[in-house]
Scaffold this active site. Structure first.
Site, PDB file in Angstrom:
ATOM      1  N   VAL A  33       1.228   1.040  -7.236  1.00  0.00           N
ATOM      2  CA  VAL A  33       0.936  -0.024  -8.192  1.00  0.00           C
ATOM      3  C   VAL A  33       1.041   0.438  -9.638  1.00  0.00           C
ATOM      4  O   VAL A  33       0.994  -0.384 -10.555  1.00  0.00           O
ATOM      5  CB  VAL A  33      -0.449  -0.660  -7.948  1.00  0.00           C
ATOM      6  N   ASP A  48       0.857  -1.192   0.000  1.00  0.00           N
ATOM      7  CA  ASP A  48       0.000   0.000   0.000  1.00  0.00           C
ATOM      8  C   ASP A  48       0.891   1.240   0.000  1.00  0.00           C
ATOM      9  O   ASP A  48       2.056   1.172   0.407  1.00  0.00           O
ATOM     10  CB  ASP A  48      -0.904   0.014   1.242  1.00  0.00           C
ATOM     11  N   ASN A  54      -6.123  -5.528  -5.025  1.00  0.00           N
ATOM     12  CA  ASN A  54      -7.253  -4.793  -4.450  1.00  0.00           C
ATOM     13  C   ASN A  54      -7.077  -3.280  -4.508  1.00  0.00           C
ATOM     14  O   ASN A  54      -8.055  -2.549  -4.377  1.00  0.00           O
ATOM     15  CB  ASN A  54      -7.446  -5.242  -2.996  1.00  0.00           C
ATOM     16  N   TYR A 114     -13.725   5.161 -13.750  1.00  0.00           N
ATOM     17  CA  TYR A 114     -13.860   4.054 -12.805  1.00  0.00           C
ATOM     18  C   TYR A 114     -14.630   2.896 -13.422  1.00  0.00           C
ATOM     19  O   TYR A 114     -14.201   1.741 -13.349  1.00  0.00           O
ATOM     20  CB  TYR A 114     -14.551   4.549 -11.530  1.00  0.00           C
TER      21      TYR A 114
END
Length: 247
Positions: A62, A36, A88, A154
């Site tokens: 990421v 994270d 995730n 999104y």
């Protein structure tokens, strides 16, 4: 235990659904690396380690290929291999009608929510091939399957994640790697708790079960797909949405 002896990487694992996944995975016997940007991931890893579980934290962006590669290498170096990836990590968009689209925001959301998933799959698959296989679970959304006004990047990214998952599943079906995805509906996370009450009520109206999902309920679906109990399941997308997409 469902994941006994498994080695897992969970991106976006510092809070919300990701943290619920991390907590469940260690209880089910996995050793985990939480990836994270938020340093609260380190606090969660320390908390889990203090409870007798094996957990580590690695800061990762990421969208950065080198950092994603390093994340998977940390898992292999510390625990010997990689069995499970939960991709995730994700961010929301700044909603707007398409004629008012902010291109910088579009690129930022696509980079994290789609390209970030692809990069995690890339380096996790490489690590899994070296030791005979594994399981990938990508996080999509109900907005991969239904439309919503003013949702652009999104919705596009999450729909693409579903088909990316299918492609990965077919590519590695005979090489020991399964790939599936989960599409949560509205989940009662701290982020949703900050929304106006009227907005939350509007969400509940659309929920056939009459309530929002809990993060731990999504984690249970992810754990099943990551486990050997789901050995015949690959290329699937499970809608964990309280019936939202059944309407």
């Amino acid at each position: 235990m469902l994941l006994e002896g498994k080695i897992a990487v969970v991106t976006g694992g510092a809070s919300g659904i990701g943290a619920a996944i991390a907590r469940l995975f260690v209880v089910e016997g996995a050793k985990i690396v939480i990836g994270d940007l938020a340093e609260s991931g380190a606090e969660l890893a320390a908390e889990l380690a203090a409870g007798g579980f094996e957990a580590a934290f690695q800061r990762v962006d990421v969208t950065d290929e080198a950092e994603v590669a390093a994340l998977m290498q940390v898992a292999v170096a510390r625990f010997g291999r990689l069995d499970i990836l939960v991709a995730n990590a994700g961010i929301p968009e700044r909603k707007s009608p398409i004629h008012e689209l902010d291109l910088a925001d579009w690129r930022r959301v696509i980079d994290v929510d789609l390209t970030g998933v692809a990069l995690c799959n890339k380096f996790a698959a490489g690590a899994m091939l070296a030791t005979g296989g594994g399981a990938i679970v990508n996080m999509a959304s109900i907005l991969a399957h239904v439309g919503q006004e003013n949702s652009n990047a999104y919705s596009a990214a999450k729909a693409a994640v579903v088909n990316l998952t299918r492609s990965v599943a077919l590519t590695y079906a005979q090489r020991g790697i399964r790939a599936n995805c989960v599409s949560p509906g509205y989940v009662d996370t701290p982020l949703l708790a900050k929304l106006p009450e009227a907005t939350r009520e509007a969400m509940l109206v659309r929920q056939p079960v009459g309530r929002l999902a809990r993060p731990d309920e999504i984690a249970e679906v992810v754990a099943f797909l990551a486990s050997d109990k789901a050995s015949i399941i690959t290329g699937a997308c499970i809608n964990a949405d309280g019936g939202y997409t059944a309407i």
